[in-house]
Design a protein around this motif. Structure first.
Motif, mmCIF file in Angstrom:
data_model
loop_
_atom_site.group_PDB
_atom_site.id
_atom_site.type_symbol
_atom_site.label_atom_id
_atom_site.label_comp_id
_atom_site.label_asym_id
_atom_site.label_seq_id
_atom_site.Cartn_x
_atom_site.Cartn_y
_atom_site.Cartn_z
ATOM 1 N N GLU A 124 65.888 50.490 29.706
ATOM 2 C CA GLU A 124 66.269 49.084 29.857
ATOM 3 C C GLU A 124 66.026 48.293 28.573
ATOM 4 O OE1 GLU A 124 64.141 48.076 33.443
ATOM 5 O OE2 GLU A 124 65.520 49.328 34.628
ATOM 6 N N ASP A 126 66.151 49.518 25.544
ATOM 7 C CA ASP A 126 67.190 49.934 24.589
ATOM 8 C C ASP A 126 68.516 49.245 24.894
ATOM 9 O OD1 ASP A 126 65.275 51.526 23.477
ATOM 10 O OD2 ASP A 126 66.325 53.426 23.811
ATOM 11 N N ILE A 127 68.864 49.152 26.182
ATOM 12 C CA ILE A 127 70.112 48.493 26.574
ATOM 13 C C ILE A 127 70.050 47.010 26.187
ATOM 14 C CG2 ILE A 127 71.520 47.748 28.577
ATOM 15 C CD1 ILE A 127 71.846 50.736 27.876
ATOM 16 N N ALA A 128 68.909 46.382 26.454
ATOM 17 C CA ALA A 128 68.740 44.969 26.122
ATOM 18 C C ALA A 128 68.863 44.761 24.610
ATOM 19 C CB ALA A 128 67.385 44.461 26.624
ATOM 20 N N MET A 130 70.568 46.531 22.523
ATOM 21 C CA MET A 130 71.964 46.719 22.114
ATOM 22 C C MET A 130 72.822 45.511 22.493
ATOM 23 S SD MET A 130 72.990 50.692 22.619
ATOM 24 C CE MET A 130 72.515 50.880 24.323
ATOM 25 N N ASN A 131 72.393 44.759 23.514
ATOM 26 C CA ASN A 131 73.185 43.629 23.998
ATOM 27 C C ASN A 131 72.813 42.299 23.335
ATOM 28 O OD1 ASN A 131 74.740 45.161 25.715
ATOM 29 N ND2 ASN A 131 73.296 44.947 27.414
ATOM 30 N N VAL A 132 71.893 42.348 22.381
ATOM 31 C CA VAL A 132 71.515 41.111 21.691
ATOM 32 C C VAL A 132 72.755 40.635 20.916
ATOM 33 C CG1 VAL A 132 70.073 40.121 19.869
ATOM 34 C CG2 VAL A 132 69.077 41.721 21.519
ATOM 35 N N SER A 133 73.167 39.420 21.203
ATOM 36 C CA SER A 133 74.399 38.940 20.564
ATOM 37 C C SER A 133 74.111 38.472 19.130
ATOM 38 C CB SER A 133 75.009 37.817 21.384
ATOM 39 O OG SER A 133 74.081 36.761 21.509
ATOM 40 N N CYS A 134 75.068 38.719 18.277
ATOM 41 C CA CYS A 134 74.941 38.307 16.883
ATOM 42 C C CYS A 134 75.648 36.953 16.718
ATOM 43 C CB CYS A 134 75.610 39.330 15.960
ATOM 44 S SG CYS A 134 74.853 40.955 16.099
#
Length: 137
Positions: A124, A126-128, A130-134
């Motif tokens: 979870e 790692d998924i979070a 990867m989903n951090v918006s730029c």
């Protein structure tokens, strides 16, 4: 519950995948261990039947923890002996390591809950990450 028979034909061990909630997975795992134990007794199979969990190598380091602290804590809290297959066993086609848990059905079931809690947490995170918006320029 999926038993991977075809892709492991002839192998002494066959992986089982359990699809459910964390609690459902732990309950199913315990029932499967009980069935295997009964089968072992009925067939006079005397060797201990360990619980083996396959986990992607990406999550194993966090399960082990700094200086092995996380793993030692799980062993102590659950009264089990836990070993993890060596890094050398990894291949491009098999990124999973085998976590072997030895103990009674009760203690193995407790260890499975703790191990999977840690692995799910790593997944979870790692998924979070990867989903951090730029920010868009």
């Amino acid at each position: 519950i999926d038993i991977h028979r075809k892709e492991n034909a002839g192998a002494a061990e066959k992986p089982i995948t359990i699809h459910s909630t964390p609690e459902g997975c732990s309950t199913a795992c315990k029932i499967i261990m009980e069935i295997m134990q009964k089968e072992a007794q009925d067939t006079k199979f005397t060797e201990e039947i360990p619980l083996k969990i396959l986990a992607h190598n990406n999550f194993v380091g966090r399960l082990i923890g700094k200086e092995g602290r996380n793993l030692k804590k799980i062993e102590q809290d659950t009264d089990t002996k836990i070993t993890i297959s060596p890094l050398q066993d990894l291949t491009l086609y098999n990124p999973e390591r085998t976590i072997t848990v030895k103990g009674s059905i009760e203690t193995c079931a407790k260890a499975e809950e703790e191990i999977m809690k840690k692995i799910r947490e790593s997944y979870e995170n790692d998924i979070a990450a990867m989903n951090v918006s730029c920010p868009v320029a």
